[in-house]
Write a protein that holds these residues in place. Structure first.
Motif: not given
Lengths: 246, 251
Positions: A19-23, A26, A124-126, A130
């Motif tokens: 799924s869509r990563p946070e950033k 990184v 709030g990080i997947n 990650y």
């Protein structure tokens, strides 16, 4: 049925991984770090093992050619085909599964039992994406190069031992190694490797991510990761061979 | 402010939380105390979204956390800091990298801004000069302080602290308690502390919620806890001879 439950949980985990990563920015450093851990740090062991595999295949082939009707260059041909079609991809991936799979499962499992994964989730990080996605991307990218290296080293190992032991001349081995060479065989092996790389990293990550308990369970998860990876790789090998070669 | 409304949670046939309702006020250190296995950890995990509730609402200021999807929850989560019992520092990162991790993930701070903020926080928690150490090189108290530093890196509105004093000597425990108090006041956070440690409760608690068998059976402050006649609370608070002597003196 526990197997269906495991497949379901594995699928859900993979859904989270992709799924869509946070950033996005990184991820590249993480992928490079994993490429070093999974790929570069395996170059030595892979080269050593495949060198001896090539040598053993060459010796066994030589010892089985008794008939004068079979030319000596068959040693080079058989060594090349065995190394390219099976040893460089499947056997090398099984070896890497043992090394990398247990490492991944124990690393993620330790993070699980020491609340590091919960810490990521609370921020709030997947955590699945990650931790697991960089390993999958790194393995799928770097392991095919390891396999190409293994092809070269394996055939070279076979050639060295066959020539040094006097079983075949360099010219005969060279002729056999080039005889009826099809680039598709290399492609077939590399295609298999993409699947094997995905299997070994995702299955090992799954076992690490779902670790519960303490140090004992981390060890058990690590063992399970290797065993399941190897079994699934062998099943996938059979299916892919059916699909790609027949 | 965090409001809990009728929180219920079961695992299989076992109901762990049986309709918990309460309010944790902003700027206060709110303690949840209780024996092991009474539901403290499950309640905390529900509050931070690690475990989904079966029924009820968790409201962060005016935002119903239980009704949000993953992406909406992220905005609330960036306002949550948590110190875990074992600190849960990332082993592969230095102290500095641990503290900067939330900044890297959720802000557009430049390297200079991150470094400046890190120095500020390290000074607040008394870890100046420890930037380059790895978690394995830290003592228990230093790990907790690093965990707190990471928790407050993004100026959170809500701070959760799980067993802040477990495994620490009395002096370090008091130091961590005072740090929690100081940071709560400084950042005006809603702080929720889960603890067994009555010394911490007496030292820094503003409000106390006593949980038993999945329910809050007593609420009060640190003065009223010593006067309480609630039998379950008395058994818990005055389990030690030392605390019984304190109670006698207080009378």
């Amino acid at each position: 049925m526990p197997i269906f439950s495991s497949i379901g949980r594995y699928s859900i985990l993979m859904g989270r991984v992709f799924s869509r990563p946070e950033k996005f920015r990184v991820y590249p450093p993480l992928v490079i770090r994993e490429m070093d851990k999974i790929g570069l740090q395996s170059v030595g062991i892979v080269s050593l093992l495949v060198l001896f595999m090539g040598a053993v295949v060459a010796i066994q082939t030589a010892s089985n050619i008794e008939s004068g009707w079979i030319p000596r260059w068959t040693i080079g041909y058989t060594t090349r085909q065995s190394i390219i079609l099976e040893f460089s991809s499947t056997v090398v991936c099984l070896i890497i599964s043992g090394k990398v799979g247990s490492n991944i499962a124990s690393e993620i499992g330790t993070m699980r039992i020491s609340d590091q994964i919960d810490a990521l989730d609370i921020m709030g990080i997947n955590s699945a994406s990650y931790l697991i996605l960089p390993k999958i991307i790194a393995a799928v990218f770097i392991i095919p190069f390891l396999v190409l290296l293994a092809m070269f080293v394996g055939v070279a190992g076979g050639a060295s031992i066959a020539i040094l032991s006097g079983n075949v001349s360099f010219a005969d081995f060279e002729y056999g190694a080039q005889y009826d060479f099809r680039i598709w065989d290399v492609a077939y092996s590399v295609i298999k490797t993409f699947f094997f790389a995905f299997i070994m990293t995702s299955v090992s990550s799954y076992h690490g991510y779902n670790t519960q308990g303490g140090a004992l369970e981390v060890g058990q998860g690590s063992t399970r990761a290797v065993v399941y990876s190897i079994v699934i790789i062998l099943v996938a090998d059979f299916l892919l061979t059916q699909l790609l070669l027949l | 402010m965090i409001q809990l409304k009728d929180i219920q949670k079961s695992f299989g046939d076992t109901q762990v939380l049986k309709g918990i309702s309460c309010t944790f006020e902003t700027g206060k250190v709110n303690f949840i105390i209780g024996k092991s296995g009474e539901g403290k950890s499950v309640l905390t995990k529900c509050m931070v979204g690690l475990v989904e509730v079966d029924q009820g609402s968790i409201i962060y200021d005016d935002h119903d956390f239980t009704a949000m999807d993953r992406w909406d929850r992220k905005t609330v989560r960036t306002n949550i800091g948590m110190l875990f019992q074992g600190a849960a520092l990332f082993d592969s990162m230095t102290v500095e990298e641990n503290i900067q991790f939330p900044m890297v993930m959720f802000t557009k701070f430049t390297k200079g801004e991150r470094d400046k903020r890190t120095e500020e926080i390290l000074e607040q928690v008394g870890l100046q000069g420890k930037n380059k150490l790895f978690p394995s090189e830290l003592s228990g108290g230093m790990k907790k302080r690093t965990g707190l530093a990471r928790a407050i890196a993004l100026n959170p509105k809500y701070l959760f602290v799980d067993e802040p004093n477990s495994g620490l000597d009395p002096l370090t425990s008091i130091m961590i308690d005072k740090l929690v108090r100081q940071l709560t006041d400084q950042y005006n956070m809603t702080t929720v502390v889960i603890s067994h440690d009555m010394n911490s409760v007496i030292e820094i608690a503003d409000t106390i919620h006593f949980i038993s068998k999945g329910e809050f059976v007593w609420n009060g402050d640190r003065k009223s806890i010593l006067k309480s006649q609630h039998p379950l609370l008395n058994d818990f608070v005055f389990a030690s001879q030392f605390m019984r002597e304190i109670k006698d003196k207080f009378k």
